[in-house]
Write an enzyme that holds these catalytic residues in place. Structure first.
Site: not given
Length: 325
Positions: A14, A141
């Site tokens: 990410k 996350d």
């Protein structure tokens, strides 16, 4: 679907395209507003049926996890098994290619990959809300990594907003090989920014996206540079490359990214960074929707320049016991 022999799942990196720290709650969690992209380079998790749960870590970055006593992949697997009363096990192999404590969400992406992969292996069909809650329990996350699609994320990781559109841009990632502990970066951060003012529900034009991102920032970048001065050098090196439209640190660092005007410029930048900084980890990948991602690449053979798409965010708690991603 029941897997009879073996299955695998990409755990994509990410990239926080911007990260605003909007506040801090009384319980210690920071509230953020962030736009995170996913690329198709990352770790890869393999699984096959077994009587018990086990995990073997291999790959070029496996050594960084050698002393970790509580890998988030096994934690995710155990939570999923308890949540759905599964009695079966799984033999898991994590091929680790992403740097650890690098601001690329590797641990969260690995946990999300475990939930997706074992859901198939054990023929589970969890509702999205239940899986979202389970992911949030594992880490702030994890829910956005579970989605792995264009997403704005706010709050402490529980507010996800899909995007209507997003243009692909070539991206180059670079890490100087210096780990940064997320709690330490947050302790050194006093910066606060309001939530970004979005021009609409998505971005159809690359130029509009770059203009928007230029008006945002990563509130953790200054603190990270104080703790690891190498970060400043990485951002500067990316920004100097011809065709770089935006260079910034991702997450809590030390990984940084550069968005480029075209693929040729990105490939030239990759070659230059590799030649000038052979000790750096440099890689990129072609962004894609979750069901379009090809097999993961091994970035140790050289940086692969591709395209970037997708969004998300994160939230962190300050105590040292917090898991570092």
């Amino acid at each position: 679907m029941t897997v009879s022999v073996r299955d695998d799942e990409l755990a994509p990196a990410k990239v926080n395209l911007y990260l605003h720290v909007t506040g801090r709650r009384e319980d210690g969690y920071h509230e953020l507003d962030s736009l995170v992209a996913f690329a198709d380079i990352g770790d890869r998790l393999h699984a096959e049926p077994a009587g018990a749960l086990s995990l073997r870590v291999e790959g070029p970055k496996a050594g960084a996890l050698a002393q970790e006593r509580d890998n988030l992949v096994l934690t995710a697997a155990e939570r999923l098994r308890r949540e759905f009363d599964v009695t079966a096990g799984a033999a898991l192999v994590l091929h680790k290619t992403l740097p650890v404590a690098a601001g690329l969400g590797g641990g969260s992406a690995d946990a999300a990959a475990a939930l997706r992969l074992l859901g198939r292996l054990w023929s589970l069909m969890p509702c999205p809300d239940r899986l979202h809650r389970l992911g949030l329990e594992l880490g702030a996350d994890v829910p956005v990594c579970l989605r792995g699609e264009p997403m704005r994320m706010q709050g402490i990781g529980d507010v996800l907003q899909p995007l209507a559109s997003f243009p692909a841009l070539p991206v180059v990632l670079a890490n100087p090989g210096v780990p940064l502990a997320t709690p330490a970066v947050f302790r050194h951060t006093s910066a606060r920014s309001p939530a970004a003012r979005w021009p609409g529900p998505g971005f159809s034009d690359p130029g509009a996206l770059i203009v928007f991102l230029a008006g945002c920032r990563n509130d953790l970048q200054d603190a990270a540079m104080q703790l690891a001065p190498e970060v400043a050098g990485v951002v500067a090196a990316l920004a100097r490359e011809d065709g770089c439209l935006l260079a910034r640190m991702s997450g809590s660092g030390a990984s940084c990214f550069g968005l480029f005007a075209d693929d040729a410029a990105a490939r030239q930048a990759e070659a230059g960074l590799r030649a000038a900084h052979p000790a750096w980890w440099v890689a990129a990948g072609r962004g894609a929707w979750p069901d379009e991602r090809p097999p993961a690449s091994d970035a140790t053979a050289g940086a692969v320049v591709g395209w970037l798409c997708g969004f998300g965010s994160q939230s962190f708690r300050e105590p040292e016991s917090q898991r570092v991603v």
